[in-house]
Design a protein around this motif. Structure first.
Motif, PDB file in Angstrom:
ATOM      1  N   ILE A  81     -14.124  25.402  20.970  1.00  0.00           N
ATOM      2  CA  ILE A  81     -14.066  26.780  21.157  1.00  0.00           C
ATOM      3  C   ILE A  81     -15.350  27.462  22.057  1.00  0.00           C
ATOM      4  N   ASP A  82     -16.565  26.820  21.320  1.00  0.00           N
ATOM      5  CA  ASP A  82     -17.707  27.553  22.297  1.00  0.00           C
ATOM      6  C   ASP A  82     -17.941  27.455  23.802  1.00  0.00           C
ATOM      7  N   ARG A  83     -17.134  26.389  24.335  1.00  0.00           N
ATOM      8  CA  ARG A  83     -17.215  26.076  25.568  1.00  0.00           C
ATOM      9  C   ARG A  83     -16.139  26.554  26.500  1.00  0.00           C
ATOM     10  N   TRP A  84     -14.740  26.439  25.673  1.00  0.00           N
ATOM     11  CA  TRP A  84     -13.536  26.627  26.459  1.00  0.00           C
ATOM     12  C   TRP A  84     -12.697  27.743  25.775  1.00  0.00           C
ATOM     13  N   LEU A  85     -13.325  28.764  25.385  1.00  0.00           N
ATOM     14  CA  LEU A  85     -12.529  29.888  24.774  1.00  0.00           C
ATOM     15  C   LEU A  85     -11.170  30.227  25.727  1.00  0.00           C
ATOM     16  N   ARG A  86     -11.591  30.757  26.889  1.00  0.00           N
ATOM     17  CA  ARG A  86     -10.549  31.414  27.665  1.00  0.00           C
ATOM     18  C   ARG A  86      -9.444  30.209  27.994  1.00  0.00           C
ATOM     19  N   PRO A  87      -9.699  28.732  28.361  1.00  0.00           N
ATOM     20  CA  PRO A  87      -8.807  27.832  28.600  1.00  0.00           C
ATOM     21  C   PRO A  87      -7.993  27.712  27.490  1.00  0.00           C
ATOM     22  N   LEU A  88      -8.894  27.579  26.188  1.00  0.00           N
ATOM     23  CA  LEU A  88      -7.729  27.229  24.894  1.00  0.00           C
ATOM     24  C   LEU A  88      -6.876  28.573  24.738  1.00  0.00           C
ATOM     25  N   THR A  89      -7.430  29.693  24.771  1.00  0.00           N
ATOM     26  CA  THR A  89      -6.668  30.772  24.619  1.00  0.00           C
ATOM     27  C   THR A  89      -5.451  30.715  25.344  1.00  0.00           C
ATOM     28  N   ILE A  90      -5.496  30.636  26.774  1.00  0.00           N
ATOM     29  CA  ILE A  90      -4.458  30.280  27.711  1.00  0.00           C
ATOM     30  C   ILE A  90      -3.084  29.420  27.380  1.00  0.00           C
ATOM     31  N   VAL A  91      -3.974  28.105  27.064  1.00  0.00           N
ATOM     32  CA  VAL A  91      -3.151  27.057  26.556  1.00  0.00           C
ATOM     33  C   VAL A  91      -2.487  27.241  25.360  1.00  0.00           C
ATOM     34  N   SER A  92      -2.890  27.944  24.228  1.00  0.00           N
ATOM     35  CA  SER A  92      -2.276  28.302  23.133  1.00  0.00           C
ATOM     36  C   SER A  92      -1.126  29.347  23.420  1.00  0.00           C
ATOM     37  N   VAL A  93      -1.382  30.491  24.053  1.00  0.00           N
ATOM     38  CA  VAL A  93      -0.206  31.078  24.415  1.00  0.00           C
ATOM     39  C   VAL A  93       0.818  30.689  25.295  1.00  0.00           C
ATOM     40  N   ALA A  94       0.479  29.480  26.152  1.00  0.00           N
ATOM     41  CA  ALA A  94       1.447  28.948  27.228  1.00  0.00           C
ATOM     42  C   ALA A  94       2.349  28.050  26.358  1.00  0.00           C
ATOM     43  N   LEU A  95       1.547  27.342  25.355  1.00  0.00           N
ATOM     44  CA  LEU A  95       2.404  26.283  24.281  1.00  0.00           C
ATOM     45  C   LEU A  95       3.487  27.228  23.474  1.00  0.00           C
ATOM     46  N   PHE A  96       2.890  28.329  23.107  1.00  0.00           N
ATOM     47  CA  PHE A  96       3.736  29.374  22.096  1.00  0.00           C
ATOM     48  C   PHE A  96       4.934  29.690  23.081  1.00  0.00           C
ATOM     49  N   ALA A  97       4.968  29.954  24.465  1.00  0.00           N
ATOM     50  CA  ALA A  97       6.054  30.601  25.161  1.00  0.00           C
ATOM     51  C   ALA A  97       6.778  29.324  25.302  1.00  0.00           C
ATOM     52  N   VAL A  98       6.295  28.018  25.765  1.00  0.00           N
ATOM     53  CA  VAL A  98       7.099  27.180  25.940  1.00  0.00           C
ATOM     54  C   VAL A  98       7.960  26.704  24.635  1.00  0.00           C
ATOM     55  N   VAL A  99       7.232  26.767  23.480  1.00  0.00           N
ATOM     56  CA  VAL A  99       7.879  26.262  22.150  1.00  0.00           C
ATOM     57  C   VAL A  99       8.984  27.300  21.844  1.00  0.00           C
ATOM     58  N   ALA A 100       8.815  28.707  22.190  1.00  0.00           N
ATOM     59  CA  ALA A 100       9.716  29.611  21.947  1.00  0.00           C
ATOM     60  C   ALA A 100      11.166  29.450  22.887  1.00  0.00           C
ATOM     61  N   SER A 101      10.812  29.252  24.090  1.00  0.00           N
ATOM     62  CA  SER A 101      11.850  29.184  25.025  1.00  0.00           C
ATOM     63  C   SER A 101      12.799  27.644  24.765  1.00  0.00           C
TER      64      SER A 101
END
Length: 181
Positions: free
Chosen positions: A139-159
């Motif tokens: 998280i210290d190095r990749w906060l933004r990419p981790l956040t984007i991946v997290s939201v994207a995974l959630f969207a895919v899962v919900a779909s």
């Protein structure tokens, strides 16, 4: 007063405890309630809560709070660039997660998997533990990419859950990816 880096570690440990409780406690409580009834599950949680209260009162560390000269007011904090955006994203994401999580049991019953709720939630919980470890490491190095991946995974899962939930295998896979997200 303890150094700031140790305070940060204490907060991280506390947040991991919350995630651990949600990820593993919910499946365990669901299993216990299904096996022995909700009264037993609630009674067990009451006993555990009393044990934790006694443990904290007897052996919990008493760390000093933040010094007054270092505190800022809520309006001051909201004027820090990016804070409002982070709060809004967090609110929407946690709200969406909580809404979906609240209906897992109903959803599983609708797709014929009511008897598997505890196992489905356990899959989610194990994947969440893996995610906590991964996020903690990066998280210290990749906060933004981790956040984007997290939201994207959630969207895919919900779909997937909304449209392809006829397959128990897909439900388990979706729950694992949700836990990772």
């Amino acid at each position: 007063m303890e150094p700031a880096h140790l305070q940060g570690k204490a907060v991280a440990i506390a947040m991991t405890g919350v995630s651990l409780a949600l990820s593993l406690g919910v499946p365990a409580g669901t299993f216990l309630g299904g096996a022995l009834g909700w009264q037993v599950a609630f009674s067990a949680m009451t006993v555990l809560a009393v044990v934790v209260i006694v443990w904290i009162a007897v052996g919990g560390p008493d760390f000093p709070g933040q010094q007054r000269d270092r505190r800022i007011t809520i309006p001051e904090a909201l004027r820090i660039p990016g804070v409002v955006a982070v709060l809004v994203v967090t609110l929407v994401y946690v709200l969406a997660h909580t809404v979906l999580y609240a209906y897992v049991t109903t959803f599983l019953a609708r797709v014929g998997m009511a008897d598997s709720t505890d196992v489905v939630l356990l899959v989610f919980g194990i994947a969440s533990m893996v995610s906590i470890w991964l996020v903690g490491a990066y998280i210290d190095r990749w906060l933004r990419p981790l956040t984007i991946v997290s939201v994207a995974l959630f969207a895919v899962v919900a779909s997937v859950l909304a449209s392809l939930s006829d397959s128990p295998v897909l439900v388990y896979i979706a729950m694992a990816f949700w836990g990772l997200g």
